[in-house]
Design an enzyme around this catalytic site. Structure first.
Site, PDB file in Angstrom:
ATOM      1  N   GLU A 253       4.255 -14.678  14.565  1.00 55.52           N
ATOM      2  CA  GLU A 253       4.174 -14.073  15.903  1.00 55.52           C
ATOM      3  C   GLU A 253       5.553 -13.771  16.470  1.00 55.52           C
ATOM      4  OE1 GLU A 253       1.519 -12.890  16.786  1.00 55.52           O
ATOM      5  OE2 GLU A 253       0.206 -13.984  15.422  1.00 55.52           O
TER       6      GLU A 253
ATOM      7  N   GLU B  57       2.459  -6.117   9.961  1.00 55.73           N
ATOM      8  CA  GLU B  57       1.847  -7.402   9.617  1.00 55.73           C
ATOM      9  C   GLU B  57       2.494  -8.013   8.375  1.00 55.73           C
ATOM     10  OE1 GLU B  57      -0.825  -9.520  10.746  1.00 55.73           O
ATOM     11  OE2 GLU B  57      -0.117  -8.519  12.553  1.00 55.73           O
TER      12      GLU B  57
ATOM     13  N   HIS C  29      -4.402  -5.669   9.085  1.00 55.19           N
ATOM     14  CA  HIS C  29      -4.520  -6.965   8.416  1.00 55.19           C
ATOM     15  C   HIS C  29      -5.086  -6.812   7.002  1.00 55.19           C
ATOM     16  CE1 HIS C  29      -4.574  -8.154  12.733  1.00 55.19           C
ATOM     17  NE2 HIS C  29      -3.864  -9.171  12.288  1.00 55.19           N
TER      18      HIS C  29
END
Length: 925
Positions: free
Chosen positions: A415, A438, A506
């Site tokens: 994050e 990602e 993702h």
């Protein structure tokens, strides 16, 4: 929409220079795609003009090389956004503007050395779009742009989770709010002028946070592009709120101290804390890491957000939360169980990694405060996820199995790296650029964890992410992703449209992340980390995809003097994962194309009577959409149904005789119709806002619409007499959704308030209306806690989807038109359950677009079409007919043509095409 990766042909070309400048040293110039500006210039050493700043010198250099860079006016069109320096190295990043308006993804980077008072340019890269000619005067104001953006996000959320009824007390207000950030040019063809709107709030169905970046055509008011501004760890704009620096300046004076706490894994760790005199407590505020001066108080701070719902903290700063406190410097069980100790300790580890390994001062490189919020829930229920929202990290509470998300160092590193990415390459969080966003967050999150814990790269579990979160499961059962999963573009890539995982951010991330992780094992941790960080901060730009990512990593390695065997290992890592120029051309289909590269977003298609109808833009996606119709057998010529008048013509339907669709402009949304055989276009209705559904059968037309606040209604009317129309819903306490028409009847879903006492009561109803008589039949009704999905109707039955949430899937139900004989064709729970969200029927088949609940990173993780015998008996062979197609990518917006044939939008190849199969394929391996 063209935010996914562009294929850059790696064809070296010579680069001429202006006659009055010294010739460059030999170098490599890689052309850009659909632009005259090179995507990459490497291996040069050219003197930059003298200037007082690095940005001034870099911009003057680009301006002096117009023959190579083709920038008409670098001084006018390039705005410096960041300059970084390390020793003698300087890197300047510019944002392109077209007639003063920012261009999405238009960034160009200049790399220089500064020696003896001179600057030498060593390379350039990025995207500067030379073909833009669009005007920059908007016809759509901010109010309409917000309205259309909010409507689109609400409609998309409803199509994925079904239209959720408002929660009690929230009926009169929208769960979403919009903020306009100004005009932005989308770099499609000659450019498309848009209003950029951030839509924040809460998904009314799931309670999950919503932050969507929406770009609304500034001439016609149609939402062209949207993607998430929340970077989540699991599969799901700059936040507007109180700045972190403001919160720190309002704190009372505090003295630093050394504290400690126990992490959720039982280990005791040191914590840098402060004693807050006003509170009389020690708080999780670390001032030891980020350099401060008298004008700033930047810190690493961990905040107690227990009792806060996740929708209350995403995209905003909650005013009434405090940093986690303790009466002593030793933080106790309360801080442990909330995940506060883990979050604070891990934030320090991540900060130290970027400072010590890469010389970076915090996430933005300039010492910004790092805020972590822990303990958030979803309407008081466990929230098992974490995200960066452009301002802060937010960690979910966890549940009986998963610890609070801050308990995993790789999650915290992931994050916080999103923050680093946002303040460097700012990879757009959609499609391949989002998957790389990602992937890089995964890579550095895992790298930090491996270094802190001493995990060797040869450990088969070294690539696991989130493996330390579980209370009872082992690492492999707990992990959310694995960088060693062996996924490749040729066998694993899932082509998705943007409403599905933002185009696969993702689901496709471990393809690129796996290549980087393989390289780390082959080249070593420190060298590979340095290469990837340099590629991120000095090469990558917002719209880059897998192929450009490979080129950026290789170029960064070359800059760093990596030896030939190391370069070979890097190339091998990418090639092993299928990342090479032209890889998209290897993706195969088992369907027949009807209309290729439609270049549209947010619009469905229709089918019936052996015909289909779809919206299409031009080859580069810069034109407003038009509606086309064609025969489902692929024979004959396509027919243009709509006028090419600058409006967006979307969501068409057809019964094989007439095509009906919506037209968006800067004024009202209109419902238009035209016979396939030819004739004038007729306006049937106009109003404030359109929904996503239109349907036509014979003389009956039905469609959804939206009143102020996104209050959904349904209307039906006669083609012969459009003034004779009937509407339902559209109010505060009564709303209608998902209409369908067949045989003179209309089916729809209704949500309404049925009682008002101490606590109001609400219900859902599935209703069939006989258009000739006006008589309504309630086919099915449930309490408010059960969500009703799309309807479909044929000559004998009505079909609909039902979601009771607790079961994990959705039901496909069928009933006779009089409401009798309600049966379940597809179960909501069990091994055969599907998460269906869209539905179409013919006289003998029912087809749903569905996910398999909790599917891993596989073919089933993207939406697929499943077909059932419409008249089949549940539980008997033949009711389930199988998968319509085995294509790997997203299969969306199915429309029944006749019998078992459907048309749909297929995104397998990375572009969206209208395709069909005459019968279902059955089983897929």
């Amino acid at each position: 929409m063209g935010v996914a990766a562009l294929v850059v042909p790696a064809v070296p070309a010579g680069a001429a220079t202006e006659a009055d400048t010294p010739p460059p040293s030999p170098g490599e110039v890689v052309p850009g795609q659909e632009t005259e500006t090179p995507a990459l210039v490497q291996g040069i050493r050219e003197r930059a003009p003298e200037a007082s700043s690095a940005a001034g010198a870099a911009r003057a250099y680009l301006g002096s090389k117009r023959q190579r860079y083709r920038m008409a006016d670098a001084e006018r069109d390039l705005v410096p956004t960041a300059t970084t320096a390390s020793g003698e190295q300087e890197t300047v990043r510019f944002q392109q503007r077209h007639r003063g308006v920012p261009v999405l993804g238009g960034q160009y980077v200049v790399r220089m050395e500064r020696k003896n008072g001179e600057r030498i340019v060593t390379g350039t890269s990025g995207k500067y779009f030379t073909g833009l000619t669009t005007g920059t005067t908007a016809e759509v104001g901010e109010e309409l742009a917000i309205e259309r953006a909010v409507d689109r996000v609400l409609d998309d959320l409803g199509s994925r989770h079904f239209a959720a009824a408002p929660r009690e007390g929230e009926e009169e207000r929208s769960p979403l709010r919009g903020t306009v950030h100004g005009l932005v040019v989308l770099p499609q063809g000659t450019g498309v002028l848009t209003q950029h709107v951030t839509v924040n709030g809460t998904d009314p169905a799931t309670g999950e946070p919503v932050s969507q970046e929406v770009y609304v055509d500034a001439h016609a008011g149609y939402p062209l592009l949207r993607y998430s501004g929340i970077k989540t760890f699991g599969t799901p704009a700059r936040a507007a709120g109180k700045p972190a620096s403001d919160t720190s300046r309002q704190r009372s004076p505090a003295a630093g101290a050394k504290g400690s706490g126990v992490r959720l894994d039982g280990t005791t760790v040191p914590l840098d804390v402060l004693h807050d005199e006003a509170r009389g407590q020690y708080v999780l505020r670390d001032r030891t890491r980020i350099p401060n001066d008298e004008y700033s108080d930047n810190v690493l701070a961990t905040w107690d957000a227990r009792g806060k719902w996740v929708g209350d903290v995403s995209g905003r700063w909650p005013d009434d939360i405090k940093e986690f406190g303790s009466p002593t410097p030793e933080f106790g069980t309360d801080a442990t169980e909330a995940g506060a100790v883990d979050a604070h300790w891990a934030a320090g580890q991540v900060y130290d990694y970027y400072r010590n390994r890469h010389g970076r001062n915090s996430l933005d490189g300039h010492g910004m405060t790092v805020n972590s919020l822990v303990g958030v829930t979803v309407y008081g229920e466990p929230y098992v996820n974490a995200f960066w929202d452009g301002q802060k990290m937010v960690y979910g509470s966890g549940d009986d199995e998963y610890r609070p998300l801050s308990a995993a160092l790789d999650v915290v590193g992931h994050e916080m790296t999103h923050g680093v990415i946002e303040h460097s390459a700012n990879l757009v969080y959609a499609g391949q650029s989002g998957a790389m966003n990602e992937a890089i967050a995964d890579y550095f999150g895992n790298a930090i964890e491996a270094d802190v814990y001493g995990v060797p790269m040869t450990d088969p579990d070294s690539g696991l992410l989130g493996e330390r979160l579980c209370r009872t499961k082992g690492p492999r059962d707990c992990a959310l992703r694995d960088l060693n999963d062996g996924r490749t573009t040729t066998k694993s890539f899932l082509g998705l449209d943007f409403p599905n995982d933002n185009g696969g951010v993702h689901l496709n991330s471990t393809i690129f992340g796996g290549a980087l992780w393989d390289a780390r094992e082959d080249l070593g941790a420190e060298l590979t980390d340095t290469i990837v960080y340099r590629a991120l901060t000095q090469y990558l730009t917002p719209l880059d995809g897998f192929t450009q990512g490979r080129a950026a990593v290789l170029a960064a390695a070359k800059d760093l003097g990596v030896a030939a065997d190391g370069m070979k290992a890097l190339r091998r890592a990418f090639t092993a994962h299928g990342i090479a120029p032209g890889w998209e051309l290897t993706l195969g289909l088992d369907s027949d194309p009807l209309l290729e590269r439609v270049n549209t977003t947010g619009t469905g298609l229709g089918g019936g009577g052996g015909w289909w109808a779809a919206s299409k833009s031009n080859e580069d996606g810069s034109e407003a959409y038009s509606v086309w119709a064609g025969r489902a057998d692929g024979k004959g010529q396509l027919k243009l149904m709509s006028p090419n008048d600058g409006r967006y013509h979307v969501n068409p339907s057809t019964d094989g005789k007439t095509v009906v669709w919506q037209a968006y402009s800067s004024g009202d949304v209109e419902i238009l119709a035209r016979p396939i055989a030819g004739g004038p276009v007729r306006k049937l209705w106009s109003g404030r806002g359109g929904g996503s559904v239109t349907d036509v059968d014979g003389d009956v037309v039905t469609f959804s619409y939206a009143n102020v606040g996104g209050r959904s209604g349904v209307m039906y009317l006669s083609l012969k007499d459009p003034a004779n129309k009937v509407s339902f819903g559209g109010g505060t306490y009564r709303r209608a959704y998902s209409p369908s028409a067949s045989g003179g009847k209309v089916a729809y879903q209704e949500w309404r308030r049925v009682a008002l006492a101490a606590r109001a009561a609400y219900e859902w109803r599935t209703i069939v209306v006989d258009v000739a008589s006006g008589e309504s039949t309630v086919v099915h009704e449930t309490p408010n806690t059960v969500s009703h999905g799309p309807t479909a109707i044929n000559g004998t039955h009505v079909f609909w989807l039902l979601d009771q949430e607790a079961a994990g899937g959705t039901s496909l139900l069928r009933a006779s038109l009089d409401g009798s004989d309600v049966v379940e064709l597809s179960p909501e729970a069990g091994t055969d359950a599907l998460h269906a969200y869209d539905l179409t029927v013919s006289e003998d088949t029912a087809t749903v677009a569905a996910y398999v609940p909790d599917a891993p990173l596989s073919n089933e993780a993207s939406p697929k079409l499943h077909q059932f015998a419409a008249l089949g008996v549940p539980g008997t062979p033949g009711t389930y007919k199988g998968r319509v197609s085995c294509n790997r990518g997203a299969q969306t917006h199915p429309a029944a043509v006749a019998s078992s044939q459907v048309v749909w939008l297929d995104s397998t190849t990375g572009t969206t095409d209208v395709v069909t199969r005459t019968r279902p394929t059955g089983r897929c391996g």
